[in-house]
Design a protein around this motif. Sequence first.
Motif, PDB file in Angstrom:
ATOM      1  N   CYS A 188       0.838  -1.208   0.000  1.00 44.08           N
ATOM      2  CA  CYS A 188       0.000   0.000   0.000  1.00 44.08           C
ATOM      3  C   CYS A 188       0.869   1.252   0.000  1.00 44.08           C
ATOM      4  CB  CYS A 188      -0.901   0.016   1.237  1.00 44.08           C
ATOM      5  SG  CYS A 188      -2.318  -1.076   1.142  1.00 44.08           S
ATOM      6  N   MET A 189       1.904   1.235   0.841  1.00 39.41           N
ATOM      7  CA  MET A 189       2.804   2.390   0.907  1.00 39.41           C
ATOM      8  C   MET A 189       3.488   2.621  -0.440  1.00 39.41           C
ATOM      9  SD  MET A 189       4.497   1.715   4.641  1.00 39.41           S
ATOM     10  CE  MET A 189       5.688   3.033   4.500  1.00 39.41           C
ATOM     11  N   ALA A 190       3.924   1.519  -1.085  1.00 36.85           N
ATOM     12  CA  ALA A 190       4.596   1.643  -2.383  1.00 36.85           C
ATOM     13  C   ALA A 190       3.648   2.236  -3.422  1.00 36.85           C
ATOM     14  CB  ALA A 190       5.103   0.274  -2.836  1.00 36.85           C
ATOM     15  N   ASN A 191       2.373   1.813  -3.407  1.00 37.87           N
ATOM     16  CA  ASN A 191       1.402   2.358  -4.360  1.00 37.87           C
ATOM     17  C   ASN A 191       1.105   3.829  -4.085  1.00 37.87           C
ATOM     18  OD1 ASN A 191       1.260  -0.037  -5.713  1.00 37.87           O
ATOM     19  ND2 ASN A 191      -0.890  -0.465  -5.269  1.00 37.87           N
ATOM     20  N   LEU A 192       1.132   4.234  -2.823  1.00 39.51           N
ATOM     21  CA  LEU A 192       0.940   5.650  -2.477  1.00 39.51           C
ATOM     22  C   LEU A 192       2.075   6.508  -3.030  1.00 39.51           C
ATOM     23  CD1 LEU A 192      -0.341   5.675   1.225  1.00 39.51           C
ATOM     24  CD2 LEU A 192      -1.415   6.834  -0.707  1.00 39.51           C
ATOM     25  N   CYS A 193       3.280   5.931  -3.089  1.00 37.45           N
ATOM     26  CA  CYS A 193       4.451   6.673  -3.572  1.00 37.45           C
ATOM     27  C   CYS A 193       4.492   6.769  -5.090  1.00 37.45           C
ATOM     28  CB  CYS A 193       5.746   6.002  -3.086  1.00 37.45           C
ATOM     29  SG  CYS A 193       5.933   6.032  -1.291  1.00 37.45           S
ATOM     30  N   LEU A 194       3.658   5.976  -5.742  1.00 32.27           N
ATOM     31  CA  LEU A 194       3.656   5.965  -7.208  1.00 32.27           C
ATOM     32  C   LEU A 194       2.989   7.230  -7.724  1.00 32.27           C
ATOM     33  CD1 LEU A 194       4.312   4.181  -9.685  1.00 32.27           C
ATOM     34  CD2 LEU A 194       2.012   3.270  -9.500  1.00 32.27           C
ATOM     35  N   SER A 195       3.719   8.026  -8.495  1.00 33.81           N
ATOM     36  CA  SER A 195       3.166   9.297  -8.965  1.00 33.81           C
ATOM     37  C   SER A 195       2.733   9.187 -10.417  1.00 33.81           C
ATOM     38  CB  SER A 195       4.211  10.407  -8.817  1.00 33.81           C
ATOM     39  OG  SER A 195       5.286  10.158  -9.692  1.00 33.81           O
ATOM     40  N   VAL A 196       1.857  10.098 -10.784  1.00 30.64           N
ATOM     41  CA  VAL A 196       1.344  10.154 -12.158  1.00 30.64           C
ATOM     42  C   VAL A 196       1.826  11.460 -12.775  1.00 30.64           C
ATOM     43  CG1 VAL A 196      -0.739  10.177 -13.577  1.00 30.64           C
ATOM     44  CG2 VAL A 196      -0.690   8.857 -11.459  1.00 30.64           C
ATOM     45  N   PRO A 197       2.345  11.427 -14.012  1.00 26.21           N
ATOM     46  CA  PRO A 197       2.793  12.677 -14.645  1.00 26.21           C
ATOM     47  C   PRO A 197       1.692  13.731 -14.662  1.00 26.21           C
ATOM     48  CG  PRO A 197       3.452  10.782 -15.960  1.00 26.21           C
ATOM     49  CD  PRO A 197       2.563  10.252 -14.879  1.00 26.21           C
ATOM     50  N   GLY A 198       2.054  14.940 -14.280  1.00 27.64           N
ATOM     51  CA  GLY A 198       1.086  16.028 -14.258  1.00 27.64           C
ATOM     52  C   GLY A 198       0.359  16.186 -12.942  1.00 27.64           C
ATOM     53  N   GLN A 199       0.493  15.184 -12.045  1.00 26.25           N
ATOM     54  CA  GLN A 199      -0.158  15.250 -10.734  1.00 26.25           C
ATOM     55  C   GLN A 199       0.871  15.641  -9.672  1.00 26.25           C
ATOM     56  OE1 GLN A 199      -3.417  14.802 -10.069  1.00 26.25           O
ATOM     57  NE2 GLN A 199      -3.947  14.321 -12.189  1.00 26.25           N
ATOM     58  N   PRO A 200       0.425  16.236  -8.577  1.00 31.21           N
ATOM     59  CA  PRO A 200       1.383  16.603  -7.511  1.00 31.21           C
ATOM     60  C   PRO A 200       2.064  15.361  -6.938  1.00 31.21           C
ATOM     61  CG  PRO A 200      -0.779  17.628  -7.159  1.00 31.21           C
ATOM     62  CD  PRO A 200      -0.949  16.637  -8.253  1.00 31.21           C
ATOM     63  N   TYR A 201       3.301  15.561  -6.483  1.00 33.17           N
ATOM     64  CA  TYR A 201       4.029  14.454  -5.864  1.00 33.17           C
ATOM     65  C   TYR A 201       3.628  14.336  -4.393  1.00 33.17           C
ATOM     66  CZ  TYR A 201       7.024  15.200  -9.937  1.00 33.17           C
ATOM     67  OH  TYR A 201       7.495  15.357 -11.206  1.00 33.17           O
ATOM     68  N   LEU A 202       3.956  13.197  -3.817  1.00 30.02           N
ATOM     69  CA  LEU A 202       3.775  13.013  -2.381  1.00 30.02           C
ATOM     70  C   LEU A 202       4.599  14.073  -1.655  1.00 30.02           C
ATOM     71  CD1 LEU A 202       2.307  10.822  -0.650  1.00 30.02           C
ATOM     72  CD2 LEU A 202       4.510   9.702  -0.406  1.00 30.02           C
ATOM     73  N   GLU A 203       4.032  14.686  -0.630  1.00 31.23           N
ATOM     74  CA  GLU A 203       4.752  15.750   0.084  1.00 31.23           C
ATOM     75  C   GLU A 203       6.048  15.221   0.673  1.00 31.23           C
ATOM     76  OE1 GLU A 203       2.009  17.295   2.902  1.00 31.23           O
ATOM     77  OE2 GLU A 203       0.663  18.136   1.390  1.00 31.23           O
ATOM     78  N   GLU A 204       7.048  16.108   0.748  1.00 27.23           N
ATOM     79  CA  GLU A 204       8.395  15.686   1.147  1.00 27.23           C
ATOM     80  C   GLU A 204       8.448  14.985   2.509  1.00 27.23           C
ATOM     81  OE1 GLU A 204      12.882  17.562   1.562  1.00 27.23           O
ATOM     82  OE2 GLU A 204      11.327  18.677   0.497  1.00 27.23           O
ATOM     83  N   PRO A 205       7.748  15.487   3.536  1.00 23.83           N
ATOM     84  CA  PRO A 205       7.818  14.772   4.826  1.00 23.83           C
ATOM     85  C   PRO A 205       7.358  13.315   4.713  1.00 23.83           C
ATOM     86  CG  PRO A 205       6.821  16.938   5.109  1.00 23.83           C
ATOM     87  CD  PRO A 205       6.938  16.710   3.639  1.00 23.83           C
ATOM     88  N   TYR A 206       6.292  13.087   3.927  1.00 22.52           N
ATOM     89  CA  TYR A 206       5.798  11.718   3.757  1.00 22.52           C
ATOM     90  C   TYR A 206       6.734  10.888   2.885  1.00 22.52           C
ATOM     91  CZ  TYR A 206       1.513  13.370   5.931  1.00 22.52           C
ATOM     92  OH  TYR A 206       0.602  13.895   6.827  1.00 22.52           O
ATOM     93  N   GLN A 207       7.398  11.546   1.915  1.00 26.45           N
ATOM     94  CA  GLN A 207       8.414  10.836   1.131  1.00 26.45           C
ATOM     95  C   GLN A 207       9.501  10.303   2.054  1.00 26.45           C
ATOM     96  OE1 GLN A 207      10.133  12.874  -2.196  1.00 26.45           O
ATOM     97  NE2 GLN A 207       8.195  13.419  -3.119  1.00 26.45           N
ATOM     98  N   ASN A 208       9.972  11.138   2.959  1.00 28.03           N
ATOM     99  CA  ASN A 208      11.048  10.718   3.878  1.00 28.03           C
ATOM    100  C   ASN A 208      10.594   9.604   4.807  1.00 28.03           C
ATOM    101  OD1 ASN A 208      12.823  12.601   2.803  1.00 28.03           O
ATOM    102  ND2 ASN A 208      12.130  14.225   4.187  1.00 28.03           N
TER     103      ASN A 208
END
Length: 1140
Positions: A188-208
């Motif tokens: 689930c976490m890995a799928n949350l990190c998956l980004s789509v072109p043109g969409q906002p990225y996961l916020e940096e604190p959550y990325q870390n």
Amino acid sequence: MAAVQVADSLPSGQPREAPREAIPERGNAFRRLSARLCALRPDESSSARTEIHLLFDQLISENYSEGSGVAPEDVSALLVQACRLVPLNQNHLVSKVSQLIHHLLNRLQVIVDEQHLDFLLAYTISAIHQCSSWTHMEILQALAALVYCNGSKCQKYLPELLGKTGLLMKLSDLAQSDPEVRRVAVHCMANLCLSVPGQPYLEEPYQNICFQAFLTILQSPKSSDMDDITFCMLLQNALKGIQSLLNGGRMKLTQTDELGALLAVLKKFMFHGLPGLNIEMPTVLYPTPLPQYDGRTPIKPQQSESSASRPTLNKKKKSKVKPKKIQQGEEEEKESSGEIEAASVTGTGRVNLHEGNTWSPSSLGVQSLPLDGSGAAGKDGVSSPFSSSSWKRVSSSESDYSDAEGGMQSKMRSYQAKVRQGALVCFLSTIKSIEKKVLYGYWSAFIPDTPELGSPQSVSLMTLTLKDPSPKTRACALQVLSAILEGSKQFLSVAEDTSDHRRAFTPFSVMIASSIRELHRCLLLALVAESSSQTLTQIIKCLANLVSNAPYNRLKLSLLTKVWNQIKPYIRHKDVNVRVSSLTLLGAIVSTHAPLPEVQLLLQQPCSSGLGNSNSATPHLSPPDWWKKAPAGPSLEERSVSSPEGSSEPCWLIRLCISIVVLPKEDSCSGSDAGSAAGSAYEPSPMRLEALQVLALLARGYFSMTQAYLMELGEVICKCMGEADPSIQLHGAKLLEELGTGLIQQYKPDSTVAADQRVPVFLVVMFWTMMLNGPLPRALQNSEHPTLQASACDALSSILPEAFSSLPDVIFVADTANAILMSLEDKSLNVRAKAAWSLGNLTDTLIVNMETPDPSFQEEFSGLLLLKMLRSAIEASKDKDKVKSNAVRALGNLLHFLQPSHIEKPTFAEIIEESIQALISTVLTEAAMKVRWNACYAMGNVFTNPALPLGTAPWTSQAYSALTSVVTSCKNFKVRIRSAAALSVPGKREQYGSVEQYARIWNALVTALQKSEDTIDFLEFKYCASLRTQICQALIHLLSLASASDLPCIKEILELNGNMVQSYIVQFLKSGAEGDDTGAPHSPQETDQMVRMALKHMGSIQAPAGDTARRTIMGFLEEILAICFESSGSQGALPGLMNQ
């Protein structure tokens, strides 16, 4: 909720090949079940629960496939209705609805829209909180499917999922008792990190937060309650998560410890489960040029030596076992560790021909939707590193294993191979997210070095390339190695071979040289051993990358010879991708540090050397002489003009490439050429393009060999540029440009080519006549392909100037000019820029031809064409800077070229005025430095033409005013230097105009000398001396032309600034003119002579009685000479000059 609307028509993206009857039937089944479900209302009775159970089972058991006519919004609406019917206290129904969510979203390739996502996320999160723990795995699988490619729309739920006490953080923790729940939570976490072109990225604190969670999982040992396959899937999910963060999230690894920790686990899992190998890694890898710690545990006794090596190729292929049903949320690729099969002609060599490969780097991402629920890129399955459709097309004959063994061992090895692939792909993403200079600090951790005598070979990427039983993993390792080698030229340039073994330590340069040698050795071993066509292609591409970056001029001979001899048989491999990459490698060899003596010798080998050997190391080879058939037409057979006498074939590689481009393909080579155009008689397009590229590289680096084929290559170019494929046309034009440049290089004044070794001018004229009578003019007019137009302009700009003067008439020049002028009006800026460059070069040629003794060229040149060229250049001077800089250069040349016969005509008066006004405007404009420099140069060029009315024409004062403005105030000193040079061009006093005009020029030059150090740009200081030199030359030149009327003005300025001017002129005389952009430096004797001539001229002026100006100026010059003579100690000649 209202009943779900039924779509009346199929989506526009429906695959055409789907059966017409089956799709509506499957869609109707879904709509029928959906309507029944939507008709239900929440009811907690047992009969209602039973009906819901049955409906869910029917929906799950339906045979769905992508493109089944079901609209995504209908699926989302159905899932919302299903959740509304299931209260959270009904564990069994919650489990069943979770299975439904997971199953439908995966099988129908649906990404839930934002409208329904909010409700479904809230429901599943609440279900995890309220339902029994035994339901958590199914609920998490549903959650993973919901957040897939939806991470940016889950912002409001991130604190609850990824916060300090978030659901996913708790369920993925090491303390989690259920290993399957832990694995799915990480997924689930890995799928949350998956980004789509043109969409906002996961916020940096959550990325870390996610990165640290994934890293912790990879660093932790397998728990005792977790089986090996679940552990492999857990590792794959964690690796996929990090890969998504690095790719889509653009996460930067700036901390050394963070990067080192990641590289340590990636290296560890690159070898996970590799037979016969078990390595231990430190927690962190630190950057260092020294070899990293690399502890390896001994091989277990029960493993025989053969199990650690690559499987043999002589076993019979066994039939495929019927695939077992795979549970939802699992992924399984049917691989067996038994044996590797030889590449089949009908394998993946058939796909992606236009990329020269069967898979591309883009396949390493997960931006495309999964093919099915259990597919490698599926929402609940871990992405395989090669999950794009190109890998899905692999036939059974190209699979990793025969899948005959079955059982847990086969399944286990399949999952271990996927972990290795996942680690390698994650490593590839890491390489792309860090700077190369940082990456090369870890060189020795991943790249092999020559082992010392008695020492074991360190484990590296080459270990996988040589020993991994999975072709996919080997290909992955090679792609990573290629990424490391790409752009490594500067890093590898320090390498140096040495035979001094007595040193106490190994210098870094020697270590890198040793590493380069070992890479050559291992890659050539891999080339011989490889059986998979896809992996073979990667080995050859990796070799090409190595060859392009290695400093062979600093290494011992024979490395390139070994590569050359071993790759030659693969030019005839039946897989087109292997053939194309083989040509790429040969191109890399002929372009590296060209010309290399070693490569020169290789090119001169007999044409059949190395090509007739067909052995087990080179599978699927065509007959050895498939490319040596005679050309079909007589024009390519008769090479009497271009082939030297007594030489049967000067260069076998040129002959091979010509054959590939122009000869019909052989049947024996066409087995995997499905990518070529239907009915095409020639080799596939990528093969022909690569052959043309190699020819262009040979023309650039080894022109002395290529020139023997000049006329034949001309026919090849005409053929290519006459074809319909723009890519073939473009590569033909590029080859033409390289040949033209090679001819120009031969005739340059500093050329080392002996006159009798050059291509005769008459042959050059024949060659270019063929080009202009062929399809080149059409290419210049091809507005549909601006790149081709631009390349054709480049080709025209490479015409040898000496060829013009040898023509019996000027039709050739006229044809060239007309072709260029058409391109100057093109809508593409790039085409116009190239055309302006070509026009500048063509007009340079006109100036060269003015210097020939025969005046017929100038006399016969069409006046109408000159007018047309001037008008086009004037318009181009108003274009963008890229066009303008060469347009003004052309204007200067054309105005210089004009003959008295042209200037006398009334039709030219207006165009001359417009041309000079265009130059004046450009000199004064705030354009780029290059534009203004060229405009000042052009103005000097104009002043060179004695036929122009310089000094009397109305534009004279404007031209001088523009130049004096620039010489005193332009921020760029190179432009100032060029304007001062232009001011010193006129050779007669009357050309400077009135006394007032002369005085303004003299005054401006003195002011410019005074301000020659005034700049706030530190970079301009290095041009100060050159500027003063040029101004001093201009001042002395003006003095040597001055009239009696000019002297009072000169005297007045000298009385104010004489000491300053004198000091700079003395400095100029002592040092001589420094080299600058105006020409070669003058010797002190030449500069001395300039002052003497000015002094002599002053002495000859008849000044009115009582006029002191002449005496003052002469005294000024005499004092300058006296100072110089005193400092040099030779005064003998001075008194005689003064007495004069």
